[in-house]
Design a protein around this motif. Structure first.
Motif, PDB file in Angstrom:
ATOM      1  N   ILE A  51       6.258   8.119   3.744  1.00  0.00           N
ATOM      2  CA  ILE A  51       5.840   8.396   2.378  1.00  0.00           C
ATOM      3  C   ILE A  51       6.193   9.932   2.217  1.00  0.00           C
ATOM      4  N   ILE A  52       5.688  10.835   3.046  1.00  0.00           N
ATOM      5  CA  ILE A  52       6.096  12.163   2.963  1.00  0.00           C
ATOM      6  C   ILE A  52       7.682  12.648   2.834  1.00  0.00           C
ATOM      7  N   GLY A  53       8.365  11.661   3.672  1.00  0.00           N
ATOM      8  CA  GLY A  53       9.792  11.835   3.493  1.00  0.00           C
ATOM      9  C   GLY A  53      10.385  11.524   1.888  1.00  0.00           C
ATOM     10  N   ASP A  54      10.105  10.158   1.555  1.00  0.00           N
ATOM     11  CA  ASP A  54      10.317   9.665   0.347  1.00  0.00           C
ATOM     12  C   ASP A  54      10.051  10.640  -0.844  1.00  0.00           C
ATOM     13  N   LEU A  55       8.653  11.223  -0.789  1.00  0.00           N
ATOM     14  CA  LEU A  55       8.220  12.163  -1.801  1.00  0.00           C
ATOM     15  C   LEU A  55       8.762  13.431  -1.791  1.00  0.00           C
ATOM     16  N   ARG A  87       0.877  -1.331  -0.043  1.00  0.00           N
ATOM     17  CA  ARG A  87      -0.042   0.135  -0.109  1.00  0.00           C
ATOM     18  C   ARG A  87       0.687   1.383  -0.175  1.00  0.00           C
ATOM     19  N   GLN A  88       1.851   1.379   0.754  1.00  0.00           N
ATOM     20  CA  GLN A  88       2.919   2.321   0.819  1.00  0.00           C
ATOM     21  C   GLN A  88       3.396   2.362  -0.688  1.00  0.00           C
ATOM     22  N   GLY A  89       3.971   1.553  -1.388  1.00  0.00           N
ATOM     23  CA  GLY A  89       4.359   1.530  -2.792  1.00  0.00           C
ATOM     24  C   GLY A  89       3.522   2.248  -3.505  1.00  0.00           C
ATOM     25  N   ALA A  90       2.062   1.706  -3.638  1.00  0.00           N
ATOM     26  CA  ALA A  90       1.326   2.371  -4.375  1.00  0.00           C
ATOM     27  C   ALA A  90       0.773   3.911  -4.194  1.00  0.00           C
ATOM     28  N   ILE A  91       0.942   3.996  -2.753  1.00  0.00           N
ATOM     29  CA  ILE A  91       0.518   5.777  -2.612  1.00  0.00           C
ATOM     30  C   ILE A  91       1.664   6.640  -3.123  1.00  0.00           C
ATOM     31  N   LYS A  92       2.921   6.175  -2.884  1.00  0.00           N
ATOM     32  CA  LYS A  92       4.181   6.896  -3.219  1.00  0.00           C
ATOM     33  C   LYS A  92       4.039   7.017  -4.791  1.00  0.00           C
TER      34      LYS A  92
END
Length: 962
Positions: free
Chosen positions: A461-465, A420-425
């Motif tokens: 997610i916020i950090g990676d993006l 799910r995290q990968g899909a959001i990112k």
């Protein structure tokens, strides 16, 4: 000798072209000379030429040989002995030696066969000399042309193996033809022509192909072994082969009374077959050595040459390796080749079963925006692959603008958090409007969730993006009650880089659990963080600051490394705390700050360290005079002196060539006087005489009392003359000039002085914020109060009843004082070589744990994140009913978990009531990040234990065999 493999193959053919030219001139001059002088007198011309050669060799040796290092005969013999051992242990070098040996025997027999036929064809010396002159002259012309214009091309075209095989195969065919011709004909002229042709080809191929290829085979070896191997082959084995060939020919003639060319021909066939076999085996070893050279980087230059076909073929084979590290490294090298098809390489990696390789391939696909692999990536997403692979695959798939991202929408509702995290990112980063809306809704749900794992995923997610303006959730999670959520928020702040995070990160530097990751994140802000750091420093209360927080600020500023960061580090270098000054100087040097040689600020900084070092030398001298070398204060001051010396060298490195100073530092801090002398000589030729004279007195091996005299007579530095005065100096200056352990040692030594003069200052330490200083001060005053003659005087110093009760009572926070913990740590083999001032920091993070007899401390299979030291009691290491060992006081267990958290391999149960000291991995990691000495000490002891275990295992194997 300094060429890489490809350069050597191209250029070794040209290196000896001068020799060929000289031979060509010599051969063609013979027909003219034999009309003037007797043939026998040609040897005189050769002798004169040899004398001229010696003259020029002597001139060259005098002009260019003086730069070589002069070594003793013993050193040379030891080096040659070590090289010979390595030489004989290398299968590749032994194969090369045998190959050269066989080649020389072959060349000698071919030359002898030709000379034998020559005598049958020509009868007089003049005829033989004239024919040989023309024969070898034209041969050298052909050799020169081939070496200059064709040698490199032929070798590049054929490769190493085929170039070496070409020569014996041609020889073999010619000799077989000669043997067949002898069977069907007795024409001596054609037979002579056959042997002449064989020799002509031999001379041509030997110098233009064989030798260049043969010596290029040494290139992947280390430089010393390469030079030694070539010297052994040329200087020993080749002459030996000539001698053995001559002996064989002599014996043949002696026992057969004639030259039997038929027998020699058959002998040559056998030798040439051996040559071909040797080439095949040598080539296999060459590939292995070349692969090792790729791994070990013996090639000259900072990067490996990857343009050659052979190396490229090796790298391509490596991507099929079963070892993921080899696959990833080889792929990185392949990607440096301009014409390599990245999509083909990555397509192959996507078929790998290894998780690390798949993650790497998917990351590269996302990085390079590779197209055409969408179906393969989608298959990885939809098949039963690990979650971490699916997450990477989703990001790689979404990175391609041609991908149908609607295929990813269902994964937004996946039960697997990583998916799910990968899909959001992936959708937020690369999707269209619909994708962004859907994935954004999911991100908001994670942020608003009460589940800590959802919160961690949200900030990741916020950090990676790197969503800079989406800062409120991260600030919210800075105050979360779960430590892992806070850590995730700190890491994300270093990626998002919103300036609102800076003040929070500065505050996190004072927290033991967060300081390391906070320092890394804060450094990512670069100059943007400098202003707030400076404001924080100015607002800090000097009397109540957290020194560890300031030390980490020095680390942050050093990692930023800009002129603005350097300016702030220079301000901290005069801070009124020794620990902060030391760190600021260290990180100025590490971040490559350079000051003017005559900078007065740096000069004053050096002089302050010099005077402090002089004071410590004087203190050591006083302790020696009173025979107090065994007291705890003496080694504490020795460590202080070492720190000051390092500071002085770091300061000099700010003005002069850093690399030279650091190299000299290794010699100056060594225990060998010769190394120190050499290092001082290096320093003396780099820095000013003023600095050099001050350094010399610090590092030269002269008695301490003589150094103190020099400080007094030359520099007019006057210091304390009694132990009481130097102890008072340490206690008065506190952490402005001394580290924690020195202060503790000084407080402890007060008990031996029988004086009340210093006690008021000791009483002040009873409320010190550093636990070990506070405890030692309370213990010291409590001990002194037990003496009747001091009680009345001390009570005058403590008029308030409640204050006296604080002093008289022992700290009840823990069973052990920090001082006792230091003593326990120092008495274990794991920390026996660690200085006490570092053990103070370890004692501060150790947790006491009382365990009743029969209680299980560690269970087999559970993840290990800490180690234990036994202060009191006994434990057993076992697996069910099988007991491996009993451990008692000062033993330790679980130490590997400090470096590598893995499931425990056995159970540990207390067999007696025990007091254990537990050291957690997170706290230890943080300490290691600041104190590399801790990591070095641990690794040193673990290596020693591993060696001892290997000895025990070998002894057990030997007993079992017996």
């Amino acid at each position: 000798m300094m060429l890489d493999v490809r350069q050597s193959k191209r250029l070794f053919g040209l290196v000896s072209s001068g020799e060929v030219t000289a031979k060509l001139i010599g051969y063609f001059s013979i027909p003219a000379l034999k009309t003037i002088i007797n043939v026998n007198d040609l040897i005189l011309i050769a002798a004169i030429a040899f004398i001229i050669c010696l003259y020029f060799l002597n001139r060259l040796s005098k002009q260019f040989g003086t730069s070589q290092n002069i070594q003793s005969n013993r050193e040379k013999e030891e080096k040659q002995e070590n090289l010979m051992k390595r030489y004989l242990k290398s299968d590749f070098i032994v194969m090369l030696s045998i190959l050269s040996f066989v080649a020389i025997i072959t060349f000698t027999f071919i030359d002898f066969s030709f000379q034998s036929n020559l005598k049958l064809r020509y009868t007089t010396k003049e005829e033989i000399a004239g024919f040989l002159a023309l024969f070898y002259g034209f041969n050298k012309i052909a050799t020169f042309l081939v070496k200059v214009f064709f040698s490199g091309r032929i070798i590049d075209k054929l490769g190493v193996k085929n170039s070496l095989l070409l020569i014996p195969i041609i020889f073999l065919l010619i000799i077989i033809a000669i043997i067949l011709y002898r069977i069907i004909s007795i024409d001596d002229l054609l037979l002579f022509a056959g042997f002449a042709g064989l020799l002509f080809i031999m001379e041509l191929s030997r110098y233009s192909i064989f030798e260049p290829v043969f010596f290029s085979l040494f290139q992947p070896l280390s430089k010393k072994l390469r030079l030694f191997g070539q010297a052994v082959v040329n200087g020993f084995l080749n002459p030996l082969a000539l001698g053995i060939a001559g002996l064989i020919l002599f014996l043949l003639i002696y026992f057969m009374d004639q030259v039997n060319l038929g027998f020699i021909s058959y002998f040559l066939i056998a030798v040439l077959i051996a040559w071909i076999i040797l080439v095949i085996f040598t080539n296999r070893q060459y590939i292995v050595v070349l692969q090792n050279a790729v791994t070990k980087r013996y090639f000259e230059g900072s990067e490996l040459p990857v343009q050659g076909k052979l190396i490229q073929s090796i790298l391509i084979k490596k991507i099929y390796s079963q070892y993921p590290e080899e696959v990833i490294y080889s792929t990185e090298l392949l990607f440096k080749i301009e014409k390599i098809a990245k999509e083909d390489v990555l397509s192959r990696l996507l078929k790998s079963a290894n998780t690390e390789v798949l993650k790497y391939a998917l990351k590269k696909i996302e990085e390079f925006k590779i197209t055409g692999l969408e179906s393969v990536i989608l298959e990885l997403i939809n098949t039963d692959k690990p979650s971490v692979i699916k997450e990477s695959a989703i990001n790689a798939y979404c990175s391609n603008t041609e991908s149908d991202v609607s295929q990813i929408y269902p994964l937004l509702e996946s039960d697997d958090m990583l998916v799910r995290q990968g899909a959001i990112k992936g959708l937020l980063k690369n999707g269209g409007l619909e994708a962004v809306v859907l994935s954004g809704q999911q991100l908001l749900r994670l942020i608003q969730s009460e589940d800590r794992n959802d919160n961690i995923s949200a900030v990741e997610i916020i950090g990676d993006l790197q969503i800079k303006n989406f800062y409120k959730p991260i600030i919210k999670y800075f105050e979360h009650t779960d430590i892992n959520v806070v850590k995730a928020a700190i890491i994300a702040s270093g990626k998002s880089l919103n300036s609102r995070f800076i003040s929070y990160l500065i505050n996190f530097l004072s927290h033991k659990g967060y300081s390391e990751i906070a320092a890394k994140s804060l450094a990512e802000f670069k100059n943007e963080a400098i202003g707030e750091i400076e404001v924080f420093i100015k607002k800090s209360d000097i009397q109540d600051l957290n020194s560890n927080q300031f030390v980490r600020l020095c680390l942050v500023l050093g990692n930023i490394g800009t002129p603005e960061a350097h300016a702030l580090l220079l301000k901290l270098s005069v801070f009124p705390y020794m620990k902060i000054r030391n760190e600021s100087i260290l990180y100025l040097r590490k971040s490559s700050y350079k000051a003017n040689v005559n900078d007065p600020f740096i000069r004053d900084m050096f002089d302050q360290e010099f005077e402090h070092a002089a004071w410590i030398f004087n203190a050591l001298h006083i302790l020696q005079k009173h025979k107090k070398e065994e007291s705890g204060l003496y080694p504490a001051l020795e460590f202080e002196l070492l720190t000051v010396k390092e500071n002085m060298l770091n300061i000099i490195a700010l003005q002069y060539d850093t690399r030279s100073i650091i190299k000299a530092r290794e010699g100056l801090l060594a225990d060998f006087s010769e190394r120190k002398a050499n290092a001082l000589e290096i320093i003396d030729n780099i820095i000013s005489k003023r600095l050099s004279s001050r350094l010399s007195i610090q590092f030269e091996d002269i008695p301490i009392h003589e150094k103190v005299k020099l400080f007094d007579s030359v520099y007019q530095l006057k210091f304390a003359t009694t132990i009481s005065s130097l102890v008072e100096k340490i206690i008065s200056e506190k952490d402005k000039l001394f580290n924690t352990w020195t202060i503790v040692s000084a407080i402890t030594s007060v008990q031996e002085l029988n004086t009340t003069a210093i006690l008021p200052k000791i009483i002040e330490f009873t409320s010190n914020k550093i636990k070990i200083i506070r405890e030692t001060a309370i213990d010291c005053v409590s001990t002194v109060l037990s003496y009747d003659e001091f009680k009345n005087k001390i009570q005058e110093l403590i008029p308030e009843q409640d204050k006296r009760e604080i002093i008289m009572s022992k700290n009840q926070e823990n069973t052990l004082l920090d001082l006792e913990k230091v003593i326990i740590l120092k008495s274990t083999s794991l920390f026996i070589e660690t200085p006490e001032n570092i053990l103070v920091d370890i004692a501060n993070i150790i947790v006491e744990e009382r365990v009743d007899s029969g209680k299980t401390i560690i269970k087999k299979g559970e993840m290990g994140t800490c180690m234990y030291i036994i202060s009191e009691g006994e434990v057993k290491i076992h697996d069910n009913e099988m007991t491996f060992a009993f451990l008692k006081n000062r033993d330790f267990f679980g130490e590997l978990s400090l470096l590598d958290p893995e499931p425990r391999s056995a159970d540990v149960t207390a067999t007696k009531d025990s007091l254990l000291l537990r050291l957690e991995q997170d706290a230890f990691y943080e300490l290691m990040s600041e104190r590399m000495e801790v990591a070095k000490g641990i690794l040193k002891i673990l290596c020693r234990r591993l060696r001892n275990q290997n000895i025990v295992i070998n002894e057990m194997k030997a007993k079992m065999k017996a």
